[in-house]
Motif scaffolding. Structure first.
Motif, short mmCIF file in Angstrom:
data_model
loop_
_atom_site.label_atom_id
_atom_site.label_comp_id
_atom_site.label_asym_id
_atom_site.label_seq_id
_atom_site.Cartn_x
_atom_site.Cartn_y
_atom_site.Cartn_z
N THR A 304 0.83 -1.21 0.00
CA THR A 304 0.00 0.00 0.00
C THR A 304 0.86 1.25 0.00
N GLN A 307 2.35 1.75 -3.46
CA GLN A 307 1.33 2.21 -4.39
C GLN A 307 1.06 3.70 -4.20
N ASN A 308 1.00 4.12 -2.95
CA ASN A 308 0.78 5.55 -2.68
C ASN A 308 1.94 6.40 -3.17
N ARG A 311 1.65 6.81 -6.90
CA ARG A 311 0.60 7.78 -7.24
C ARG A 311 1.12 9.23 -7.09
N LYS A 312 1.89 9.44 -6.01
CA LYS A 312 2.43 10.78 -5.77
C LYS A 312 3.38 11.20 -6.89
#
Length: 315
Positions: A304, A307-308, A311-312
């Protein structure tokens, strides 16, 4: 695995097995599993990222040492299928079919077939371990067959970590004595908290090697960390890309850390140190507390986070 609760269920089955037996705090594993005079070692044949052969062999050692004393040979008594059978001790990716070696397409009723898939993967693991080495001299199990060629999986015999050997009489598995030059400890938490279920074979192999190094060279491990150079890695059967990926993941999961040698530790009064030489390998230390976490929770948390981060970067 998370959706079906397989890791928790398999870990519970292993804990019941452990509590009903001798409750070993660590499992003894012979170095010959990955370090032989004539490479590649048996472990190299279990590094396929699909299937559960690596996992199953380690689970078989765990099962044996929960029941037996040092020097005793394992005699088969556990069925492959059914309650408390071997298939109960493993967690699998429900979308993977060991028979075809492929991942099933969408729309498959996975929940209905999970028990069958676990059974097939256990049988596939046994067949993989039966065929290791030229003339099967590194086979880690022996599976008897009927006259018609039908395998009797329930009656498999476990072989020593180096394989059955080249003699007519096979080298059957017996519980080893913990001797620094011959065997090392694998903490029981590796099995009880689900790490054996969620790590990929190359990650398991890399972690086992650093466990062995940390115990064979404890002073070096504590002061400077241990390292694995390319020639040794190749001898163990680990490809460079698999090893590099494995060590990064093990660090992110909290099972390894990059070592900072004591000679490089500085205070506010110390002079700057020379930069690391190009050829000097990175050194690692085993993080003993990492195994205390539930493996699936830690891995999902790390996924997780990654993945974050991705995205950033894209935003």
């Amino acid at each position: 695995m998370k959706k079906g609760g397989q890791v928790d269920a398999a870990s519970q089955a292993l804990r019941e097995l452990w509590e009903a037996g001798k409750k070993p705090q660590a499992i003894a594993l012979r170095h010959s599993f990955f370090d032989t005079n004539q490479p590649p070692p048996p472990m190299a044949g279990l590094l396929n990222p699909r299937g559960i052969a690596m996992r199953f062999y380690l689970l078989a050692l765990f099962e044996a040492q929960c029941r037996l004393d040092v020097g005793e040979q394992r005699v088969g008594s556990r069925p492959i299928a059914g309650r408390n059978g071997w298939a109960d001790l493993v967690a699998i990716d429900g979308a993977y079919d060991a028979e075809t070696g492929k991942y099933m397409r969408g729309g498959t009723k996975q929940d209905r077939d999970l028990e069958t898939l676990r059974l097939r993967q256990v049988q596939g693991a046994l067949r993989t371990m039966e065929k290791l080495g030229n003339d099967r001299h590194q086979a880690l199990v022996d599976i008897p067959t009927k006259d018609n060629g039908h395998r009797l999986y329930d009656a498999f015999t476990l072989m020593a970590e180096s394989g059955r050997g080249r003699l007519q009489t096979p080298d059957r598995y017996s519980v080893p004595k913990l001797e620094r030059s011959k065997a090392f400890r694998v903490p029981a938490a590796f099995f009880l908290n689900g790490w054996v279920q969620v790590l990929h074979p190359s990650e398991i192999a890399t972690w086992l090697i650093f466990q062995a190094l940390s115990q064979h060279f404890p002073g070096k491990h504590d002061d400077e960390g241990n390292f694995l150079v390319g020639d040794v890695r190749k001898r163990f059967g680990l490809r460079r890309d698999a090893y590099e990926d494995a060590r990064r993941r093990l660090c992110s999961f909290g099972l390894l850390r990059i070592a900072r040698p004591k000679s490089e530790q500085t205070s506010i009064f110390s002079q700057p140190i020379a930069p690391r030489e190009r050829y000097e390998p990175h050194r690692y230390q085993v993080v003993h507390g990492g195994l205390g976490e539930k493996a699936l929770d830690r891995c999902l948390k790390e996924i997780t986070f990654l993945q974050n981060e991705l995205r950033k970067r894209k935003s």
